[in-house]
Design a protein around this motif. Structure first.
Motif, PDB file in Angstrom:
ATOM      1  N   TRP A 198      -5.857   7.818   0.913  1.00 33.67           N
ATOM      2  CA  TRP A 198      -6.354   7.854  -0.465  1.00 33.67           C
ATOM      3  C   TRP A 198      -7.644   8.663  -0.543  1.00 33.67           C
ATOM      4  CZ3 TRP A 198      -4.485   6.555  -5.106  1.00 33.67           C
ATOM      5  CH2 TRP A 198      -5.370   6.445  -6.169  1.00 33.67           C
ATOM      6  N   VAL A 199      -8.555   8.453   0.414  1.00 35.15           N
ATOM      7  CA  VAL A 199      -9.822   9.186   0.432  1.00 35.15           C
ATOM      8  C   VAL A 199      -9.568  10.680   0.629  1.00 35.15           C
ATOM      9  CG1 VAL A 199     -11.954   9.561   1.745  1.00 35.15           C
ATOM     10  CG2 VAL A 199     -11.235   7.241   1.170  1.00 35.15           C
ATOM     11  N   LEU A 200      -8.649  11.028   1.502  1.00 41.33           N
ATOM     12  CA  LEU A 200      -8.336  12.440   1.723  1.00 41.33           C
ATOM     13  C   LEU A 200      -7.737  13.075   0.467  1.00 41.33           C
ATOM     14  CD1 LEU A 200      -6.988  12.384   5.368  1.00 41.33           C
ATOM     15  CD2 LEU A 200      -8.778  13.892   4.520  1.00 41.33           C
ATOM     16  N   ARG A 201      -6.847  12.359  -0.201  1.00 38.23           N
ATOM     17  CA  ARG A 201      -6.260  12.906  -1.431  1.00 38.23           C
ATOM     18  C   ARG A 201      -7.312  13.020  -2.531  1.00 38.23           C
ATOM     19  NH1 ARG A 201      -1.448   9.885   0.146  1.00 38.23           N
ATOM     20  NH2 ARG A 201      -2.133   8.107  -1.100  1.00 38.23           N
ATOM     21  N   GLY A 210      -3.631  -3.134   8.965  1.00 38.67           N
ATOM     22  CA  GLY A 210      -3.458  -1.730   9.303  1.00 38.67           C
ATOM     23  C   GLY A 210      -2.870  -0.932   8.162  1.00 38.67           C
ATOM     24  N   TYR A 211      -1.954  -1.564   7.386  1.00 37.49           N
ATOM     25  CA  TYR A 211      -1.382  -0.880   6.231  1.00 37.49           C
ATOM     26  C   TYR A 211      -2.476  -0.498   5.236  1.00 37.49           C
ATOM     27  CZ  TYR A 211       3.198  -2.666   7.804  1.00 37.49           C
ATOM     28  OH  TYR A 211       4.330  -2.954   8.515  1.00 37.49           O
ATOM     29  N   LYS A 212      -3.392  -1.424   5.004  1.00 41.49           N
ATOM     30  CA  LYS A 212      -4.470  -1.182   4.043  1.00 41.49           C
ATOM     31  C   LYS A 212      -5.381  -0.055   4.517  1.00 41.49           C
ATOM     32  CE  LYS A 212      -8.393  -3.419   1.747  1.00 41.49           C
ATOM     33  NZ  LYS A 212      -9.135  -4.683   1.536  1.00 41.49           N
ATOM     34  N   TYR A 218       0.820  -1.220   0.000  1.00 41.81           N
ATOM     35  CA  TYR A 218       0.000   0.000   0.000  1.00 41.81           C
ATOM     36  C   TYR A 218       0.852   1.268   0.000  1.00 41.81           C
ATOM     37  CZ  TYR A 218      -3.554  -3.429   0.960  1.00 41.81           C
ATOM     38  OH  TYR A 218      -4.376  -4.518   0.865  1.00 41.81           O
ATOM     39  N   LEU A 219       2.174   1.095   0.202  1.00 42.41           N
ATOM     40  CA  LEU A 219       3.067   2.243   0.036  1.00 42.41           C
ATOM     41  C   LEU A 219       3.072   2.743  -1.405  1.00 42.41           C
ATOM     42  CD1 LEU A 219       6.140   1.062   2.160  1.00 42.41           C
ATOM     43  CD2 LEU A 219       4.540   2.898   2.739  1.00 42.41           C
ATOM     44  N   LEU A 220       2.653   1.868  -2.333  1.00 44.26           N
ATOM     45  CA  LEU A 220       2.621   2.249  -3.744  1.00 44.26           C
ATOM     46  C   LEU A 220       1.571   3.314  -4.026  1.00 44.26           C
ATOM     47  CD1 LEU A 220       2.997  -1.261  -5.425  1.00 44.26           C
ATOM     48  CD2 LEU A 220       4.779   0.393  -4.876  1.00 44.26           C
ATOM     49  N   THR A 230      -2.926   3.243  -8.106  1.00 50.67           N
ATOM     50  CA  THR A 230      -4.191   3.499  -7.425  1.00 50.67           C
ATOM     51  C   THR A 230      -4.359   2.550  -6.247  1.00 50.67           C
ATOM     52  OG1 THR A 230      -5.451   1.935  -8.775  1.00 50.67           O
ATOM     53  CG2 THR A 230      -5.234   4.190  -9.613  1.00 50.67           C
ATOM     54  N   PHE A 231      -5.282   2.919  -5.362  1.00 52.18           N
ATOM     55  CA  PHE A 231      -5.541   2.068  -4.201  1.00 52.18           C
ATOM     56  C   PHE A 231      -6.054   0.699  -4.641  1.00 52.18           C
ATOM     57  CE2 PHE A 231      -8.313   0.500  -0.783  1.00 52.18           C
ATOM     58  CZ  PHE A 231      -7.398   0.470   0.267  1.00 52.18           C
ATOM     59  N   ASP A 232      -6.915   0.660  -5.657  1.00 53.70           N
ATOM     60  CA  ASP A 232      -7.451  -0.620  -6.138  1.00 53.70           C
ATOM     61  C   ASP A 232      -6.339  -1.529  -6.642  1.00 53.70           C
ATOM     62  OD1 ASP A 232     -10.013   0.083  -5.505  1.00 53.70           O
ATOM     63  OD2 ASP A 232     -10.568   0.702  -7.539  1.00 53.70           O
ATOM     64  N   ARG A 233      -5.379  -0.956  -7.380  1.00 51.52           N
ATOM     65  CA  ARG A 233      -4.266  -1.786  -7.872  1.00 51.52           C
ATOM     66  C   ARG A 233      -3.376  -2.253  -6.737  1.00 51.52           C
ATOM     67  NH1 ARG A 233      -0.565   0.228 -12.278  1.00 51.52           N
ATOM     68  NH2 ARG A 233       0.134  -1.929 -12.108  1.00 51.52           N
ATOM     69  N   ALA A 234      -3.181  -1.403  -5.728  1.00 51.06           N
ATOM     70  CA  ALA A 234      -2.390  -1.833  -4.573  1.00 51.06           C
ATOM     71  C   ALA A 234      -3.063  -3.020  -3.883  1.00 51.06           C
ATOM     72  CB  ALA A 234      -2.214  -0.675  -3.594  1.00 51.06           C
TER      73      ALA A 234
END
Length: 735
Positions: free
Chosen positions: A219-222, A210-212, A182-184, A192-196
Motif C-alpha cells: 500500500w505504501v509503495l502504491r 504477516g498478511y497485514k 488484506y487481499l481487498l 483502502t488499507f484502513d478499511r481492510a
C-alpha cells in the motif's frame, strides 16, 4: 427520511443498469406497494426477490425513492415466485416457456432439481442433457454469488464492492476474505488499507499478522507511485511510513520485505550502491523500456542517401530556412532513427517537427503522430496538417478480466508504420512509454518531442528527464528564440522564468499582464470578475471555451475548489432551463465545464459514426445534458460524447479552474493564475513555467510580486525516484 429501512420485495422492472459499476434504477413491489429504488445493486432481473437496505430520499421530479445501501438477492419461496424468477431470464438458457415446464414438472422441488439433480431436467421435452447441465451450472453460480453477498455484506461492504470481490475471487470469495481481508487492498477492488484493517477487526478470528504487514508495505509503495510518481523507493525510505502505518519493528518489517522479494511481489535492485524496491509492473516497464531504447540506438534503420536533398525540398515546401540545430535534428531523426527534440516556446520545435515529418514522408515512410491527451493530439493535427491521435488510441487500448488496461498493439501485434512522432513527452508516464516502445516494429523510427523544463507526468516515472540525463540518446535542444516569437511576452517571460529571472511585468501593451492584489481572497475575486465580464468584453473571448484558470493548489481561497464555486456561480448560474444534479457538496449543472480526474478505459463514447472506449485523466468537456429518468449525464469532450451514470460522478470535477499539474498537455487561448497564498512546497519555478507555457494568446497573473519572485527563484524540484536512467547507463556499459 434519513432513517435506515430494510424491505423484502420483488423486482418489477429495471429502468437503467450500468454494467461497469452496477448502478441500477428499478421498480420493486413490497407488501403490495410499488416503489422505486436506485443504487449499486449489481444486475437485477424482473421477478427477482431481493432484500433491500437503504434510506428514503425525495427527488424533486420523481418523488420518493429508496437509495439502496445493500441489496441481497433471496431465493424465491413459493412456486409463483420461483416461476417469476426463472422466467425473468436470470438463468441463461431458461426463458418463460421453459420455466413454466420446469415448475409444472417439479413444483416446489424445482430449485432442488436445478441445484442437485440436473439430469432430471432432461426428462422435459426440449431440454437436452447438455442444456440441463448448463442450466444447473448457471443456477449454482448465481446461488454462490448470492451466498457470497450475504456473507460479505455483514463486514460493512457495499453491494458493488461485494460484486467486485466475487468477480475477483469466485464462489469462495467470503472464505478468502475471512482468511486474508488484506487481499481487498489489491488494485481493482478499491478497498483502502484502513478499511481492510476495519474488516479484519470484525472477523471471528484474527488474520495472520504477516498478511497485514505485506499489504501495508505494498500500500505504501502504491501510495508513493500514485502521489509522488515514484517507480521505486529506497529500502531505507520505506521504514518510517511502514513503521507508522503498521506499528511493527524494523526487524519484523525486514523479514516481511525479504519474503515479498522472494515471492516476486517486490523487485529488489541495487543502483548506485543503494537497494531500490520496485512494484513488479513498474520494474518491468522501466527495464524493458531501457532495453528497447538501447536496441534502437544500436541498430539504426536504413535511410536513403539523398536525404539532404529531401531536407532542402522540405525547406522549399515549408517556405523556411532551418538553422543548424534544426537541420541536425532532422538528420539524426533520419540517419539514427531515434531522437529527443526539446526546447522552450518560440524556439522552432513545431517547424522542426514539420520538417522531420516532410522528410520522413519523402523517404516513403508511413508516419504516425501521437500525443498523450486528446487536446494535445488535436493541436498536433492543427500544427502539422496531418491526423494525430492519442497514444491510447494509437495503441488500441483494451482491458483484461480485472479491468486493467492493456493494448492490442504490442510485441505480437506491432504498429504498421515506419516512424512515430510523439509530442508532449514530458507528460508520458513510464507504463505508457514502455507500451509504446513494445508496439514499435523493428526498424521503426521514433522522434520524441517535449519540454524538459515542464512538470513531470502525473503518472509514475520521469521518462523525458531520465532519457536526457542518461546521455545514451541523441538530444537536440533548440535554444534560440525566433524574432517573431520574441514579440510575445508570454514567450520571452517563459524564458526569463526558466532562467531564474523575474518576468517583465510593467508592459501593458502585450499578451502578458500582472495584476497586483493583496491576499488570496482578493486574487480569487479578481480572477472571477476577469473571467465573467472583463475579458469577454475586452477581447471577445468565451468564458467557458477560451478562458482557463490554473491554480498551484486545490486548497485555500485561491485554490481550485473555491475558484470553481465562484466561477460556476458567475459563468453558469442557475436557470429554469438548466437541469441540475446534486452530488455530495457539488452541483452539476447543464453547461458546466468538467474534467475527468482519472483514467477510465471502460467509458464508451461516440464521435459521429465512430465509437470507442476510454476517457482519460485531464480530459476537459462540457456537460450538455442531464437525463433524470435514466440517471445519466451527457458530457462532450471536444468531438467525443460520453454518458456518465449519476453514480459515476466521482470521476468528474468542475474545470473552470484546474491545477497546473492537471493542465499538462493542454494549451488554452487565455490563462489566468493566482499567485497569492501559494504554500511553500508548491512555490517553485517549473510549476510557474508550466502554467505560463499553457497560454496561447493571453496570460494574466493575479496576486503579489513577492510570491511571484519566490516561485521564480525556487528551482528545487520534488525528488522522484525512478530506475530508467540507471538501467540505460548499465545497459549502455554492457554493450
Amino acid at each position: 427520511m434519513d432513517e435506515s429501512v430494510s424491505l423484502r420485495g420483488t423486482v418489477e422492472s429495471v429502468t437503467f443498469h450500468n454494467a461497469d459499476n452496477g448502478y441500477t434504477v428499478f421498480d420493486f413491489s413490497s407488501d403490495g406497494e410499488l416503489l422505486t429504488a436506485i443504487g449499486n445493486t449489481g444486475e437485477l432481473f424482473p421477478g427477482e426477490v431481493v432484500t433491500l437496505t437503504g434510506r428514503w430520499t425525495v427527488h424533486p421530479t420523481f418523488g420518493k425513492q429508496l437509495k439502496v445501501e445493500s441489496c441481497v438477492p433471496a431465493l424465491p419461496e413459493t412456486e409463483s415466485e420461483m416461476l417469476s424468477y426463472l422466467a425473468s431470464g436470470i438463468i441463461k438458457g431458461i426463458k418463460e416457456k421453459t420455466a413454466q415446464k420446469i415448475i409444472a414438472r417439479f413444483g416446489a422441488d424445482s430449485f432442488f432439481v436445478l441445484e442437485h439433480e440436473p439430469t432430471r431436467l432432461a426428462q422435459i421435452k426440449g431440454i437436452s442433457l447438455e442444456a440441463a447441465r448448463r442450466m444447473s451450472e448457471e443456477f449454482n453460480r448465481r446461488a454462490a454469488e448470492r451466498e457470497a453477498l450475504i456473507a460479505l455484506e455483514k463486514y460493512g461492504l457495499t453491494t458493488a464492492e461485494c460484486m467486485r470481490i466475487f468477480k475477483k475471487f469466485g464462489p469462495n470469495a467470503a472464505q478468502t476474505v475471512e482468511r486474508n481481508p488484506y487481499l481487498l487492498c489489491n488494485e481493482g477492488i478499491g478497498i483502502t488499507f484502513d478499511r481492510a484493517c476495519d474488516i479484519a477487526g470484525r472477523l471471528p478470528e484474527t488474520p495472520d499478522e504477516g498478511y497485514k504487514i505485506d499489504a501495508g508495505v505494498l500500500w505504501v509503495l502504491r501510495h508513493n507511485r500514485d502521489t509522488g510518481g515514484h517507480t521505486c523507493v529506497p529500502r531505507e525510505k520505506l521504514y518510517p511510513p511502514c513503521e507508522s502505518l503498521l506499528g511493527c519493528g524494523r526487524e519484523r518489517l525486514d523479514a516481511r520485505l525479504d519474503a515479498l522479494i522472494a515471492q516476486k511481489q517486490l523487485i529488489s535492485i541495487t543502483q548506485l550502491e543503494r537497494e531500490m524496491l520496485f512494484l513488479p509492473e513498474l520494474y518491468q516497464a522501466e527495464k524493458q523500456a531501457a532495453e528497447t531504447v538501447l536496441f534502437m540506438r544500436r541498430f539504426a534503420p536504413q535511410c536513403s542517401s539523398d536525404f539532404e536533398e529531401d531536407i532542402r525540398a522540405a525547406e522549399l515546401i515549408g517556405g523556411v530556412v532551418y538553422n543548424e540545430k534544426q537541420r541536425e535534428a532532422i538528420r539524426i531523426a533520419v540517419q539514427q532513427g531515434i531522437l529527443i527534440l526539446t526546447g522552450g516556446p518560440g524556439t522552432g520545435k513545431t517547424t522542426t517537427l514539420r520538417g522531420i515529418l516532410k522528410v520522413f514522408e519523402r523517404q516513403g515512410l508511413e508516419v504516425a503522430l501521437a500525443a498523450p491527451t486528446g487536446r494535445a493530439a488535436k493541436r498536433m493535427s492543427e500544427l502539422t496538417g496531418r491526423e494525430a491521435q492519442t497514444l491510447h488510441r494509437l495503441l488500441e487500448v483494451e482491458w483484461d478480466q480485472d479491468d486493467r488496461p492493456g493494448f492490442r498493439r504490442n510485441q505480437r501485434n506491432p504498429l504498421s508504420c515506419g516512424a512515430v512522432i510523439v509530442d508532449e513527452l514530458s507528460m508520458v508516464d513510464v507504463l505508457l512509454f514502455s507500451s509504446l516502445l513494445a508496439a514499435l516494429p523493428i526498424g521503426c523510427r521514433l522522434v520524441m518531442v517535449g519540454d524538459s523544463d515542464q512538470l513531470p507526468p502525473v503518472g509514475a516515472g520521469n521518462v523525458l528527464q531520465d532519457l536526457i540525463a542518461s546521455g545514451v540518446l541523441p538530444v537536440v535542444e533548440l535554444d534560440v528564440v525566433f524574432r517573431q516569437a520574441m514579440e510575445s511576452l508570454i514567450v520571452t517571460n517563459a524564458h526569463r522564468i526558466v532562467h531564474g529571472e523575474s518576468p517583465e511585468l510593467r508592459r501593458t501593451d502585450k499578451d502578458f499582464f500582472f495584476l497586483r492584489r493583496s491576499g488570496a481572497s482578493a486574487a480569487a475575486q479578481t480572477i472571477a470578475e476577469l473571467a465573467e465580464t472583463r475579458l469577454p468584453k475586452a477581447y471577445g473571448v468565451d468564458p467557458v471555451n477560451d478562458i482557463q484558470v490554473l491554480c498551484p493548489s486545490r486548497k485555500g481561497e485561491a485554490g481550485t475548489v473555491r475558484l470553481n464555486q465562484l466561477l460556476q456561480a458567475r459563468i453558469n448560474p442557475p436557470a429554469k432551463h438548466k437541469r441540475e444534479h446534486v452530488f455530495g457538496q457539488r452541483i452539476f449543472r447543464e453547461g458546466d465545464k468538467l474534467m475527468q480526474i482519472k483514467n477510465n478505459y471502460n467509458i464508451p463514447w461516440t464521435s459521429g459514426e465512430r465509437e470507442g472506449l476510454g476517457i482519460f485523466n485531464g480530459d476537459i468537456g462540457i456537460l450538455e445534458k442531464i437525463h433524470e429518468p435514466a440517471h445519466v449525464m451527457t458530457v462532450r469532450f471536444d468531438d467525443r460524447v460520453a454518458e456518465y451514470p449519476f453514480d459515476g460522478n466521482q470521476e468528474l470535477e468542475h474545470a473552470y479552474a484546474v491545477t497546473v499539474h492537471k493542465s499538462q498537455g493542454n494549451e488554452f487561448p487565455v490563462v489566468l493564475m493566482p499567485v497569492a497564498g501559494v504554500v511553500a512546497q508548491l512555490a517553485y519555478r517549473n510549476l510557474l513555467y508550466t502554467a505560463v507555457t499553457r497560454a496561447r494568446q493571453l496570460m494574466i497573473l493575479v496576486g503579489d510580486p513577492e510570491t511571484l519572485t519566490r516561485m521564480v527563484k525556487n528551482n528545487s524540484r520534488a525528488k522522484r525516484y525512478s530506475g530508467l536512467q540507471q538501467f540505460l547507463l548499465e545497459g549502455a556499459a554492457e554493450a
